[in-house]
Scaffold this motif. Structure first.
Motif: not given
Length: 283
Positions: A165-172
């Motif tokens: 949320s809040g325009w955050n991001q994560q990857g694998i």
């Protein structure tokens, strides 16, 4: 002239009476479906190995008057035709289902189990842990931290899930070795309840990800709510339900390591889960 007038009125009266009698004899739901709904749909189908092709099967519907065919070989429903070819490279038992949709929206579903005895030696999954079944599967994937917080992948028994949320991001991601000038297909099963202002992107690239930095480049497959997918509940192969990317077939001019990366973020992701993540040689 007067006689004709009375005859006309009498005829009209008897005509109306006949209509009311007919209506009284109709089932209560007959005017709801206008007699068009087909309740005799046949969703039965046959499964036949395709001669000369490894682990490929032909699904063939036995029914007629079917307006739409939905098939599912384990990754969610997709629209097909009365005859549909599937490829199951891994040994295992697969529930295959066919939903027939007919006139008036009537549906019928049939399911069979297909046992694949031997895996295709040329079509094995090059990615490790793509089913996320065990801690050993989970350990094959590295987290790509992009935002400081507000986005997180979690590994479950049989899936991986991203919430953000809040325009955050994560990857694998994980690295894999490829051959030169060889076609590979990538895909996965994805599902979710629908997200807002969200991107879900899959890359396969020679450029290594860097912790603390965003990753960009040639998106191969993905979801993008601005493009019109991922907004509402979804489930199926990402190559079929997605609306972002240049395609799930990729090749490289030189042999060596490449990086398979999945990143996701947005204003309100609402959780997206994946399993059966794969990268295979095209044969």
């Amino acid at each position: 002239m007067v006689l004709n007038k009375y005859i006309y009125k009498a005829t009209s009266l008897f005509g109306l009476l006949a209509v009311f009698l007919i209506m009284g004899c109709q089932p209560e739901d007959s005017f709801e479906n206008n007699g068009l709904t087909d309740y005799d749909l046949n969703s039965d189908f046959t499964i036949s190995p395709i001669s000369g092709a490894t682990n490929r099967y032909l699904l063939k519907s036995n029914g007629g008057n079917i307006l739409k065919h939905l098939w599912d070989s384990g990754d969610g429903d997709y629209i097909g035709s009365s005859e549909n070819e599937i490829y199951l490279p891994d040994a295992g038992t697969y529930p295959i289902s066919h939903t027939a949709i007919g006139r008036g929206g009537a549906t019928s579903t049939s399911t069979q189990e297909l046992v694949v005895e031997i895996s295709d030696p040329e079509g094995g999954n090059m990615l490790l842990g793509g089913k996320f079944l065990t801690p050993e599967d989970h350990a094959q994937w590295s987290i790509l931290n992009i935002s400081a917080s507000g986005a997180q992948w979690t590994f479950n028994e049989g899936s991986a899930t991203i919430a953000a949320s809040g325009w955050n991001q994560q990857g694998i991601f994980q690295a894999v070795e490829v051959e030169a000038n060889t076609d590979y297909s990538i895909d996965m099963k994805a599902w979710g309840e629908g997200s807002t202002d969200t991107w879900f992107e899959v890359y396969v690239s020679t450029i290594a990800p860097v912790q603390g930095s965003d990753y960009s480049g040639d998106i191969r497959i993905g979801l993008n709510t601005w493009n019109g997918c991922g907004n509402t509940p979804f489930e199926g192969k990402l190559s079929l339900i997605g609306c972002a990317g240049s395609g799930n077939i990729i090749s490289f001019p030189e042999a060596g390591p490449v990086y398979f990366i999945i990143k996701c973020g947005g204003a309100d992701v609402g959780e997206i889960s994946i399993t059966n993540v794969e990268m295979r040689k095209v044969n």
